[in-house]
Design an enzyme around this catalytic site. Structure first.
Site, PDB file in Angstrom:
ATOM      1  N   GLU A   1      -6.318   1.731   2.095  1.00  0.00           N
ATOM      2  CA  GLU A   1      -6.493   0.300   1.853  1.00  0.00           C
ATOM      3  C   GLU A   1      -6.696  -0.052   0.383  1.00  0.00           C
ATOM      4  O   GLU A   1      -6.212  -1.092  -0.092  1.00  0.00           O
ATOM      5  CB  GLU A   1      -7.670  -0.235   2.673  1.00  0.00           C
ATOM      6  CG  GLU A   1      -7.387  -0.395   4.157  1.00  0.00           C
ATOM      7  CD  GLU A   1      -7.598   0.875   4.964  1.00  0.00           C
ATOM      8  OE1 GLU A   1      -7.606   0.796   6.200  1.00  0.00           O
ATOM      9  OE2 GLU A   1      -7.746   1.960   4.348  1.00  0.00           O
TER      10      GLU A   1
ATOM     11  N   GLU B   1      -8.954   4.597  11.483  1.00  0.00           N
ATOM     12  CA  GLU B   1     -10.228   4.018  11.909  1.00  0.00           C
ATOM     13  C   GLU B   1     -10.342   4.002  13.436  1.00  0.00           C
ATOM     14  O   GLU B   1     -11.423   4.217  13.990  1.00  0.00           O
ATOM     15  CB  GLU B   1     -10.362   2.604  11.338  1.00  0.00           C
ATOM     16  CG  GLU B   1     -10.559   2.605   9.818  1.00  0.00           C
ATOM     17  CD  GLU B   1     -10.551   1.215   9.209  1.00  0.00           C
ATOM     18  OE1 GLU B   1     -11.575   0.812   8.647  1.00  0.00           O
ATOM     19  OE2 GLU B   1      -9.515   0.547   9.293  1.00  0.00           O
TER      20      GLU B   1
END
Length: 786
Positions: free
Chosen positions: A659, A639
């Site tokens: 995730e 990210e």
């Protein structure tokens, strides 16, 4: 009156208590306590031998030790609580249920089971719950202790924790980790509405609960059968220490209990078939189940309209008014849980009927999620002894978050299904105050509590309203802020003006800006000589930032994350620096996201205000940042790379947002940025599977600007930076700003037509003039960045 054979009835109740000081104390497990209560419920209806074979449903209430994620069971537990109980009493149910967390569970289950019995889906149902918290703590420090681990085969409908709306991340990050703190905020909000002093309100709480203690003292199943005066309940002493203002210990639900309760339900037809005497039958005349909005969204923090509405709805369904109800039991974990409903129904706090039939949670015992099953069992005994009378049981879960109510009587009543959906929709549609998550500026305290540790004030929690906007927020006092805590001890804080400031770890308040600045001195936006988690090097106009945690694949703990944010703050503030390169130490990883070892340690976890690595949420970004990805870029690391303006990777680079594999999602910008950088379906696949994407695939989607040999990503990033440095830094910065503005337009035409202030900065800059002159003079420009 002739009753339909499928009319649901409650036919058996049983309760058990085991006190440490009792002569016959055996240290029974939660399963053993529950089984004892179940036997009593069957014998109360008829007999265990006659009824156990007919039970086709066992529904269990969760113990506290299985009510929360990562909760511990120090002595072990059953993997299938309802079937463990069933096995002990000789029942073989077709179906087993483990209800969600919350004190509303017993009444909610009772109402649900009644509907299933009326629909012909269930013949005989056993509802059961228990706690052995007192015994767990008793054995905790011993070398020899029992092992209560059980493994039982068979179906189980485990409904999970049901925590949504009960505890929000916003609450937890501001210290609301225990029920006493949340209820204390509600209590002081009610006090504010009533305009009472702390002393006057304390007296009112004591007077409310003193009669409860008298009832508990006479209850053979009470965990703490001792009467107290109103003054004793609110006088702070070594034995009655403050827990969370305004609550001393004797006003707080008592969870150190060994208690169990069970209810047996069936239909009129089956009861006749089995020979259960009609003298044992109790009818459910009306019921309701409603949810309250989250704490900070409530119009009045001192009220729960859903709880009052649930009681009124149950009464309406039963076609009785509150004056016709002879017996009452309102869930009483804290005083406001009772006063909220009593106020709403117009019942005086000293009503001669009494507001409990057990003695209440602080004195009878707060048997985990199962208190209201005890209340119903006690209510049944009252109603049988007084045929034709009515009883109301109110069951509460969370911070007055979920409320279930039931009206009972021996008086026969035709079954009617109660639907709370329309009422719930009306409650959900009510206006809610605006919420502010990052609070900065001047405000006033709407409500507060002081949280104590071993009798000493530790910190303060407030809910405040911003001056002007009226937005509502949570905030805490700073650690060790003796001055602020002292001021709140000395004088009532309700309505007082405060200064509030937001940080990565939450909002913090004090009674002046000067105090906040003393507690949190502004961080200089300059580079330091050395850092704990990073290496920083200035190379002319380029700042190279290396995350230096190779032992954890350059994962970022909160302190490391804050350090990277601090470095980027200094970079963007320094006019002499024009480009930044971010990379990771070693050849194995760029950054693998959150440091899971830190998270597993139980230490506070948070992300900087500017986002992961100080980049993923940063708005003001007018200088290019290049990611030099060497090896793994996983989770927050990927990210961060996505948040960089340019991305260079070596041949060993791998990208992933894993995730979902650990029960999370890519919340640091991955969900937003990835679909804008690669085809949407590829992005969705990566987000939903967590699979890794190699550098060749990343490049094929246009995600990577350049690919370097293994271990050479930083060198390639330096080459790219050198090319950018050939251009005007002002033009580069204006280009980035214009790109950001263009992203806000859905239409390309709208974006192209939009007028931007960037143009004014560019056309009045020294760099633009230098560029034009250098071009006409056929020389290399000398950029100044001005």
């Amino acid at each position: 009156m002739a009753m339909e054979l499928n009319t649901p009835i409650l036919v058996g109740v049983g309760q058990v208590v085991e006190r440490l000081e009792d002569a016959g104390y055996r240290g029974l497990s939660a399963v053993e306590l529950a089984a004892a209560a179940a036997r009593r419920a069957c014998d109360d209806a008829l007999s265990l031998a006659a009824l156990a074979p007919s039970i086709d449903l066992v529904a269990g209430i969760r113990q506290f030790e299985i009510s929360f994620p990562m909760a511990q069971a120090p002595l072990g537990r059953s993997n299938n609580f309802p079937r463990s109980v069933a096995q002990r009493i000789g029942a073989r149910p077709d179906h087993a249920i483990l209800e969600v967390t919350g004190g509303q569970g017993p009444q909610h289950l009772l109402s649900e089971v009644a509907e299933s019995i009326a629909g012909g889906k269930i013949r005989v149902a056993l509802l059961v719950g228990s706690e052995a918290i007192s015994s767990v703590r008793n054995f905790a420090g011993r070398d020899e202790k029992p092992d209560w681990t059980e493994h039982v085969e068979g179906q189980l409908e485990d409904r999970g924790y049901g925590m949504q709306g009960l505890s929000t991340h916003y609450q937890r990050s501001h210290g609301l980790t225990a029920a006493a703190q949340g209820y204390a905020l509600c209590e002081n909000a009610r006090r504010s509405r009533l305009g009472l002093s702390r002393e006057a309100y304390a007296r009112q709480m004591g007077e409310l609960f003193a009669p409860f203690t008298t009832i508990a003292a006479q209850n053979p199943y009470a965990a703490a059968p001792e009467a107290h005066s109103a003054g004793d309940l609110v006088s702070v002493t070594a034995r009655n220490r403050m827990i969370s203002e305004p609550y001393p210990r004797l006003l707080v639900s008592r969870d150190q209990v060994n208690q169990a309760a069970a209810l047996l339900m069936t239909s009129v037809g089956v009861a006749r078939e089995l020979g259960i005497p009609e003298s044992q039958w109790i009818y459910l005349h009306g019921y309701a189940d409603l949810r309250e909005r989250s704490l900070i969204e409530r119009a009045d923090l001192g009220r729960s309209p859903a709880a009052v509405a649930a009681c009124r709805s149950a009464l309406d369904a039963a076609d009785v008014d509150i004056g016709q109800v002879r017996y009452l039991d309102f869930y009483s974990c804290f005083p406001i849980a009772v006063s909220n409903v009593a106020d709403g129904l117009g019942i005086a706090h000293d009503d001669p009927r009494g507001l409990t039939v057990t003695g209440g949670l602080p004195y009878f015992g707060g048997a985990g999620n199962n208190y209201s099953m005890h209340a119903t069992a006690s209510m049944v005994e009252k109603l049988r002894a007084d045929p034709g009378s009515f009883g109301l049981v109110g069951a509460n879960g969370g911070l007055m978050s979920k409320y279930s109510a039931g009206v009972f009587s021996t008086r026969p009543a035709a079954w009617k299904r109660c639907d709370s959906s329309a009422l719930q929709a009306s409650l959900d549609a009510a206006a809610a105050p605006p919420t502010l998550f990052q609070a900065d500026g001047q405000a006033r305290i709407e409500t507060y509590t002081l949280v104590y540790d071993k009798g000493e004030p530790k910190h303060a929690i407030v809910i405040g309203r911003m001056d002007g906007s009226g937005e509502r927020f949570f905030a805490m006092s700073a650690d060790q802020d003796i001055e602020t805590i002292g001021a709140m001890l000395a004088a009532d804080a309700l309505g007082k003006p405060i200064a509030v400031r937001s940080f990565a770890f939450g909002n913090r308040f004090a009674f002046s800006e000067q105090r906040l600045s003393a507690l949190f001195p502004p961080r200089p936006r300059t580079l330091r000589g050395d850092y704990e988690f990073c290496k920083v090097e200035r190379r002319g106009r380029v700042l190279e930032i290396t995350i230096n945690r190779p032992e954890v694949r350059n994962a970022l703990s909160p302190p490391a994350n804050l350090e990277v944010e601090e470095i980027f703050d200094a970079f963007f503030a320094d006019p002499e620096l024009w480009i930044a390169i971010l990379t990771g130490a070693g050849t194995e990883a760029f950054c693998t996201g959150n440091d899971l070892r830190w998270q597993a340690s139980g230490k506070p976890s948070f992300i900087p205000k500017q986002g992961f690595a100080g980049l993923t949420s940063r708005l003001e970004r007018n200088k290019p940042v290049i990611a030099a990805v060497n090896g793994y870029a996983m989770g927050g690391g990927f990210e961060t790379a996505l948040a960089c303006d340019l991305l260079v990777a070596d041949t060993q680079a791998q990208f992933a947002l894993p995730e979902v594999k650990v029960g999370l999602f890519a919340g640091a910008g991955g969900i937003v940025r990835l679909p804008r950088n690669v085809p949407r379906k590829i992005a969705v696949e990566l987000l939903l599977t967590g699979r890794r994407m190699g550098v060749d695939e990343a490049r094929s989607h246009g995600l990577v600007n350049r690919v370097a040999d293994a271990g050479k990503a930083l060198d390639a990033a330096r080459e790219l930076a050198a090319e950018i440095l050939e251009a005007s830094p002002v033009a580069v910065q204006c280009t980035l700003q214009a790109l950001a503005e263009a992203d806000r337009h859905a239409s390309q035409i709208d974006g192209a037509r939009a007028r931007s202030a960037v143009v004014d900065r560019l056309t009045t800059s020294e760099d633009m003039m230098e560029g034009v002159v250098a071009f006409t003079q056929k020389r290399k420009p000398q950029w100044t960045g001005r």
